[in-house]
Scaffold this motif. Structure first.
Motif, PDB file in Angstrom:
ATOM      1  N   PRO A 322      -7.867   3.334   3.634  1.00  0.00           N
ATOM      2  CA  PRO A 322      -6.866   1.622   2.631  1.00  0.00           C
ATOM      3  C   PRO A 322      -5.983   2.961   1.753  1.00  0.00           C
ATOM      4  CG  PRO A 322      -8.891   2.131   1.460  1.00  0.00           C
ATOM      5  CD  PRO A 322      -9.230   2.760   2.647  1.00  0.00           C
ATOM      6  N   GLU A 323      -4.681   1.911   1.669  1.00  0.00           N
ATOM      7  CA  GLU A 323      -2.867   2.686   0.680  1.00  0.00           C
ATOM      8  C   GLU A 323      -4.512   2.755  -0.282  1.00  0.00           C
ATOM      9  OE1 GLU A 323      -0.643   0.091   0.297  1.00  0.00           O
ATOM     10  OE2 GLU A 323       1.299   2.062   0.250  1.00  0.00           O
ATOM     11  N   HIS A 324      -4.523   1.510  -1.048  1.00  0.00           N
ATOM     12  CA  HIS A 324      -5.514   1.568  -2.674  1.00  0.00           C
ATOM     13  C   HIS A 324      -6.594   1.512  -2.252  1.00  0.00           C
ATOM     14  CE1 HIS A 324      -1.356   0.137  -2.930  1.00  0.00           C
ATOM     15  NE2 HIS A 324      -0.826   0.941  -3.545  1.00  0.00           N
ATOM     16  N   LEU A 325      -7.326   2.080  -2.681  1.00  0.00           N
ATOM     17  CA  LEU A 325      -8.625   1.653  -2.688  1.00  0.00           C
ATOM     18  C   LEU A 325      -9.607   1.564  -4.408  1.00  0.00           C
ATOM     19  CD1 LEU A 325     -12.137   1.804  -1.857  1.00  0.00           C
ATOM     20  CD2 LEU A 325     -11.956   4.243  -1.994  1.00  0.00           C
ATOM     21  N   GLU A 326      -9.650   0.042  -4.898  1.00  0.00           N
ATOM     22  CA  GLU A 326     -10.297  -0.372  -5.770  1.00  0.00           C
ATOM     23  C   GLU A 326     -11.856  -0.173  -5.926  1.00  0.00           C
ATOM     24  OE1 GLU A 326      -9.128  -3.483  -8.101  1.00  0.00           O
ATOM     25  OE2 GLU A 326      -6.660  -3.037  -7.942  1.00  0.00           O
ATOM     26  N   LEU A 327     -12.657   0.472  -7.286  1.00  0.00           N
ATOM     27  CA  LEU A 327     -14.021   0.716  -6.779  1.00  0.00           C
ATOM     28  C   LEU A 327     -14.334  -0.095  -8.097  1.00  0.00           C
ATOM     29  CD1 LEU A 327     -14.255   4.694  -6.503  1.00  0.00           C
ATOM     30  CD2 LEU A 327     -14.517   2.652  -4.303  1.00  0.00           C
ATOM     31  N   HIS A 328     -15.037  -1.627  -7.797  1.00  0.00           N
ATOM     32  CA  HIS A 328     -15.997  -2.407  -9.319  1.00  0.00           C
ATOM     33  C   HIS A 328     -17.175  -1.989  -9.279  1.00  0.00           C
ATOM     34  CE1 HIS A 328     -12.244  -4.752  -9.752  1.00  0.00           C
ATOM     35  NE2 HIS A 328     -11.264  -3.852  -8.689  1.00  0.00           N
ATOM     36  N   PHE A 329     -17.852  -1.235  -9.881  1.00  0.00           N
ATOM     37  CA  PHE A 329     -19.521  -0.787  -9.839  1.00  0.00           C
ATOM     38  C   PHE A 329     -19.844   0.304 -10.256  1.00  0.00           C
ATOM     39  CE2 PHE A 329     -18.186   1.193  -5.362  1.00  0.00           C
ATOM     40  CZ  PHE A 329     -18.870   2.461  -5.850  1.00  0.00           C
ATOM     41  N   ASP A 330     -20.535   0.311 -11.465  1.00  0.00           N
ATOM     42  CA  ASP A 330     -20.737   1.217 -12.042  1.00  0.00           C
ATOM     43  C   ASP A 330     -21.540   2.737 -11.356  1.00  0.00           C
ATOM     44  OD1 ASP A 330     -21.434  -0.363 -13.772  1.00  0.00           O
ATOM     45  OD2 ASP A 330     -23.353  -0.930 -14.498  1.00  0.00           O
ATOM     46  N   GLY A 331     -21.418   3.389 -11.952  1.00  0.00           N
ATOM     47  CA  GLY A 331     -21.439   4.879 -11.791  1.00  0.00           C
ATOM     48  C   GLY A 331     -20.548   5.201 -10.375  1.00  0.00           C
ATOM     49  N   ALA A 332     -19.161   4.675 -10.511  1.00  0.00           N
ATOM     50  CA  ALA A 332     -17.874   4.757  -9.298  1.00  0.00           C
ATOM     51  C   ALA A 332     -17.320   5.746  -9.688  1.00  0.00           C
ATOM     52  CB  ALA A 332     -17.041   3.767  -9.408  1.00  0.00           C
ATOM     53  N   GLY A 361       2.244   6.525 -13.161  1.00  0.00           N
ATOM     54  CA  GLY A 361       2.657   7.681 -13.322  1.00  0.00           C
ATOM     55  C   GLY A 361       1.919   8.316 -11.915  1.00  0.00           C
ATOM     56  N   PRO A 362       1.406   7.930 -11.231  1.00  0.00           N
ATOM     57  CA  PRO A 362       0.670   8.341  -9.569  1.00  0.00           C
ATOM     58  C   PRO A 362       1.991   8.071  -8.944  1.00  0.00           C
ATOM     59  CG  PRO A 362      -0.773   8.700 -10.948  1.00  0.00           C
ATOM     60  CD  PRO A 362      -0.841   7.598 -11.731  1.00  0.00           C
ATOM     61  N   ASN A 363       1.989   8.627  -8.008  1.00  0.00           N
ATOM     62  CA  ASN A 363       2.897   7.761  -7.080  1.00  0.00           C
ATOM     63  C   ASN A 363       2.857   6.665  -6.087  1.00  0.00           C
ATOM     64  OD1 ASN A 363       5.163   7.104  -4.871  1.00  0.00           O
ATOM     65  ND2 ASN A 363       6.272   9.121  -6.461  1.00  0.00           N
ATOM     66  N   HIS A 364       3.364   5.729  -6.138  1.00  0.00           N
ATOM     67  CA  HIS A 364       2.802   4.497  -5.379  1.00  0.00           C
ATOM     68  C   HIS A 364       3.623   4.062  -4.248  1.00  0.00           C
ATOM     69  CE1 HIS A 364       6.815   1.406  -6.194  1.00  0.00           C
ATOM     70  NE2 HIS A 364       6.794   2.029  -4.999  1.00  0.00           N
ATOM     71  N   THR A 365       4.235   5.136  -3.494  1.00  0.00           N
ATOM     72  CA  THR A 365       4.841   5.247  -2.204  1.00  0.00           C
ATOM     73  C   THR A 365       2.926   5.488  -1.503  1.00  0.00           C
ATOM     74  OG1 THR A 365       6.604   5.326  -2.364  1.00  0.00           O
ATOM     75  CG2 THR A 365       6.209   6.099  -0.041  1.00  0.00           C
ATOM     76  N   LEU A 366       2.635   5.304  -0.594  1.00  0.00           N
ATOM     77  CA  LEU A 366       1.317   6.134  -0.404  1.00  0.00           C
ATOM     78  C   LEU A 366       1.290   5.652   1.162  1.00  0.00           C
ATOM     79  CD1 LEU A 366      -0.899   4.151  -3.262  1.00  0.00           C
ATOM     80  CD2 LEU A 366      -0.455   6.473  -2.819  1.00  0.00           C
ATOM     81  N   PRO A 367       0.455   6.715   1.858  1.00  0.00           N
ATOM     82  CA  PRO A 367      -0.125   6.547   3.618  1.00  0.00           C
ATOM     83  C   PRO A 367      -1.172   4.967   3.393  1.00  0.00           C
ATOM     84  CG  PRO A 367      -1.692   7.987   2.223  1.00  0.00           C
ATOM     85  CD  PRO A 367      -0.810   7.887   1.386  1.00  0.00           C
ATOM     86  N   THR A 368      -0.945   3.940   4.778  1.00  0.00           N
ATOM     87  CA  THR A 368      -0.790   2.602   5.329  1.00  0.00           C
ATOM     88  C   THR A 368      -1.399   2.856   6.435  1.00  0.00           C
ATOM     89  OG1 THR A 368       1.216   2.323   5.385  1.00  0.00           O
ATOM     90  CG2 THR A 368       0.296   1.647   3.610  1.00  0.00           C
ATOM     91  N   GLY A 369      -1.743   1.653   7.002  1.00  0.00           N
ATOM     92  CA  GLY A 369      -2.179   2.044   7.894  1.00  0.00           C
ATOM     93  C   GLY A 369      -3.630   3.006   8.432  1.00  0.00           C
ATOM     94  N   GLY A 370      -4.298   3.001   8.308  1.00  0.00           N
ATOM     95  CA  GLY A 370      -5.711   4.240   8.070  1.00  0.00           C
ATOM     96  C   GLY A 370      -4.444   5.616   7.602  1.00  0.00           C
ATOM     97  N   THR A 371      -3.884   5.706   7.819  1.00  0.00           N
ATOM     98  CA  THR A 371      -2.657   7.446   8.185  1.00  0.00           C
ATOM     99  C   THR A 371      -3.273   8.284   6.622  1.00  0.00           C
ATOM    100  OG1 THR A 371      -1.150   6.510   6.202  1.00  0.00           O
ATOM    101  CG2 THR A 371      -0.346   6.963   9.255  1.00  0.00           C
ATOM    102  N   ALA A 372      -3.758   7.479   5.506  1.00  0.00           N
ATOM    103  CA  ALA A 372      -4.385   8.045   5.136  1.00  0.00           C
ATOM    104  C   ALA A 372      -5.973   9.147   5.246  1.00  0.00           C
ATOM    105  CB  ALA A 372      -5.115   7.114   3.363  1.00  0.00           C
ATOM    106  N   ARG A 373      -5.996   9.222   6.630  1.00  0.00           N
ATOM    107  CA  ARG A 373      -6.706  10.206   7.282  1.00  0.00           C
ATOM    108  C   ARG A 373      -6.327  11.370   7.359  1.00  0.00           C
ATOM    109  NH1 ARG A 373      -6.920   9.244  12.471  1.00  0.00           N
ATOM    110  NH2 ARG A 373      -5.179   7.225  11.980  1.00  0.00           N
ATOM    111  N   TYR A 374      -4.968  11.850   7.365  1.00  0.00           N
ATOM    112  CA  TYR A 374      -4.413  12.765   7.273  1.00  0.00           C
ATOM    113  C   TYR A 374      -3.049  12.902   5.944  1.00  0.00           C
ATOM    114  CZ  TYR A 374      -1.609  10.297   9.981  1.00  0.00           C
ATOM    115  OH  TYR A 374      -0.020   9.318  11.001  1.00  0.00           O
ATOM    116  N   ALA A 375      -2.899  12.031   5.471  1.00  0.00           N
ATOM    117  CA  ALA A 375      -1.859  11.986   4.538  1.00  0.00           C
ATOM    118  C   ALA A 375      -1.622  11.745   3.323  1.00  0.00           C
ATOM    119  CB  ALA A 375      -1.020  10.620   5.356  1.00  0.00           C
ATOM    120  N   SER A 376      -0.753  12.554   2.405  1.00  0.00           N
ATOM    121  CA  SER A 376      -1.152  12.037   0.585  1.00  0.00           C
ATOM    122  C   SER A 376      -0.067  10.849   0.081  1.00  0.00           C
ATOM    123  CB  SER A 376      -0.796  12.957   0.118  1.00  0.00           C
ATOM    124  OG  SER A 376      -2.018  14.554   1.212  1.00  0.00           O
ATOM    125  N   PRO A 377      -0.284  10.824  -0.824  1.00  0.00           N
ATOM    126  CA  PRO A 377       0.904   9.814  -1.430  1.00  0.00           C
ATOM    127  C   PRO A 377       2.219  10.479  -1.625  1.00  0.00           C
ATOM    128  CG  PRO A 377      -0.972   9.758  -2.858  1.00  0.00           C
ATOM    129  CD  PRO A 377      -1.620  11.377  -1.605  1.00  0.00           C
TER     130      PRO A 377
END
Ligand SMILES: NC(=O)c1ccc[n+]([C@@H]2O[C@H](COP(=O)([O-])OP(=O)(O)OC[C@H]3O[C@@H](n4cnc5c(N)ncnc54)[C@H](O)[C@@H]3O)[C@@H](O)[C@H]2O)c1
Ligand SMILES: N[C@H](CO)Cc1c[nH]c[nH+]1
Ligand SMILES: [Zn+2]
Length: 440
Positions: A322-332, A361-377
């Motif tokens: 995913p473009e953004h990943l949120e982790l809501h659990f202990d020990g994330a 601070g980190p960039n919000h222009t992020l890889p979408t559509g599964g391209t986070a397999r190879y791309a960076s912010p």
């Protein structure tokens, strides 16, 4: 939201996703026509297309300096302070990314290295169809400015009255944008790539946009540089039963409200918890000012994945990428090592994705559509280039000569080999033609 219940040991896979890929034939065809029209007719095409797609007539696309000054006065102090805070934190984060030229001298005296040069000019596409994006101005223009780009051009579609939102203009001013044009869509991308009477072309185009903007960037890429195809927003929330369903629900909605094509994923561990999150979505929806878009996105693109272990949950995340990943659990934080594919990772319930959109601070222009397999912010790397630098001495040339000659001979490239042989002869005999047959 659609649900997938994984069996014990089952792997989540692409077949569970509805992804159609970034290629959109219709948008490509429309963008191709638009680009051709702009190349042939310049500003006249920009006027016609802006009237057709944005419903307004624009005479002068360039926003005059006085209008930018006047906009600053229209921004309320709270928003101004927020922009300044965001700009400061985004600038500081990106300053840490700046690459320096480097040179290294080997024992034999050969110097090798890389000279870093900022791009001369960049064009930043700031979307303006379904929402206003001053934050996208900051996220693209500040890294460009930090990297040392001199000419930073911003294009954005007109609002209904043919102007640009004053807060977008103020963000441009704060971030060091040097030219602003009231034009959006594929036509703006074409103008940045090939130029018109009023817009000089740029070296590279960055920034997100809808399917037409993405298609146009793909088409012009090669004639100009592009960053990535940052498409409709996405979020994936991994939550166990300890997570607050109301927080999880609103964070899913925060991406769904961008676009009916935005994709929201909930990865969790039991159906009852998923029901609670869906109930919380219904509850929040009553007060949403963007209920139509949000509902469409969650209904058409939303997906809940029910897993029976954390391992299966993380495996699902890595397929979704995913473009953004949120982790809501202990020990994330301890799971970071197992997460291979995600544009940005938000750890813990006190880190809603919205902080990353605006101020962290980190960039919000992020890889979408599964391209986070190879791309960076998006980073300052997008706004620089490297030139390799090589300097040999007579000694270092003599040291490497035989290796060059051997490979060049194998490749059948006579002059390559000879260019080194001659120099080697000069070092060894003091005579450039001291080589048998060298002066044949
Ligand atoms: N990944 C990121 O960093 C990021 C950030 C902000 C926004 N986004 C995404 O960017 C997208 C913005 O899209 P948007 O539509 O709101 O704004 P946009 O500015 O990308 O698109 C609007 C323009 O599209 C053109 N257009 C509209 N209909 C057309 C048609 N039928 N044919 C040809 N051109 C047409 C018009 O010229 C219009 O000005 C959303 O998907 C949002 O999720 C992503
Ligand atoms: N979430 C978007 C990127 O997918 C960025 C953004 C801008 N404004 C609000 N959100
Ligand atoms: Zn957002």
């Amino acid at each position: 939201m659609r649900r997938v219940i994984l069996k014990t040991g089952e792997q989540f896979s692409n077949k569970h996703l509805k992804r159609t890929g970034a290629f959109n034939a219709q948008a490509m065809a429309a963008a191709t026509n638009i680009i051709e029209q702009v190349r042939e007719q310049g500003d006249a095409a920009l006027r016609e297309l802006t009237e057709k797609f944005d419903g307004v007539k624009i005479d002068n696309f360039r926003v005059p300096a006085e209008a930018i000054e006047a906009a600053a006065a229209q921004v309320d102090p709270k928003t101004e302070a927020a922009l300044q805070k965001a700009a400061k934190q985004i600038r500081e984060f990106h300053e840490r990314q700046v690459k320096q030229s480097w040179f290294s001298v080997r024992e034999d005296g050969a110097l090798v290295g890389a000279k870093v040069t900022p791009l001369e000019s960049v064009g930043i596409y700031v979307p303006g169809g379904r929402a206003l994006y001053p934050s996208t101005v900051l996220m693209n223009a500040l890294p460009a400015a930090v990297a040392g780009v001199e000419r930073i051009v911003c294009v954005t579609p007109p609002t209904k009255d043919g102007s640009i939102d004053p807060v977008v203009l103020e963000a441009c001013r704060l971030a060091g944008v040097t030219e602003i044009y009231t034009v959006g869509g594929a036509q703006a991308v074409a103008a940045l790539a090939y130029g018109t009477e009023s817009i000089e072309p740029v070296c590279k185009i960055t920034g997100p946009g809808n399917a037409f903007v993405a298609a146009a960037k793909k088409i012009v890429s090669g004639d100009v540089g592009i960053d990535m195809i940052a498409g409709p927003s996405e979020v994936c929330v991994v939550a166990d039963e300890t997570a607050n369903p109301a927080m999880v629900a609103i964070d899913l909605m925060a991406q769904a409200e961008h676009d009916p094509l935005a994709s929201c994923y909930l990865v969790t561990f039991d159906e009852e918890y998923a029901d609670k999150v869906e109930a919380a979505v219904e509850q929040h929806m009553k007060s949403s000012t963007r209920a139509e878009i949000t509902t469409a996105s969650l209904a058409d693109q939303g997906l809940i994945v029910i897993c029976d272990s954390m391992e299966q949950a993380i495996q699902s995340v890595n397929v979704i990428a995913p473009e953004h990943l949120e982790l809501h659990f202990d020990g994330a934080f301890e799971q970071l090592g197992a997460i291979r594919n995600a544009g940005a990772i938000f750890v813990g319930e006190w880190t809603p994705e919205a902080v990353g959109d605006y101020v962290a601070g980190p960039n919000h222009t992020l890889p979408t559509g599964g391209t986070a397999r190879y791309a960076s912010p998006l980073s300052t790397d997008e706004f620089i280039k490297h030139s390799s630098v090589i300097q040999y001495s007579a000694k270092s040339l003599a040291n490497d000569a035989d290796a060059v000659i051997a490979i060049a001979r194998h490749e059948g490239l006579w002059a390559h080999a000879r260019s080194v042989e001659l120099r080697k002869a000069l070092v060894e005999t003091g005579d450039i033609y001291g080589l048998d047959g060298a002066n044949e």
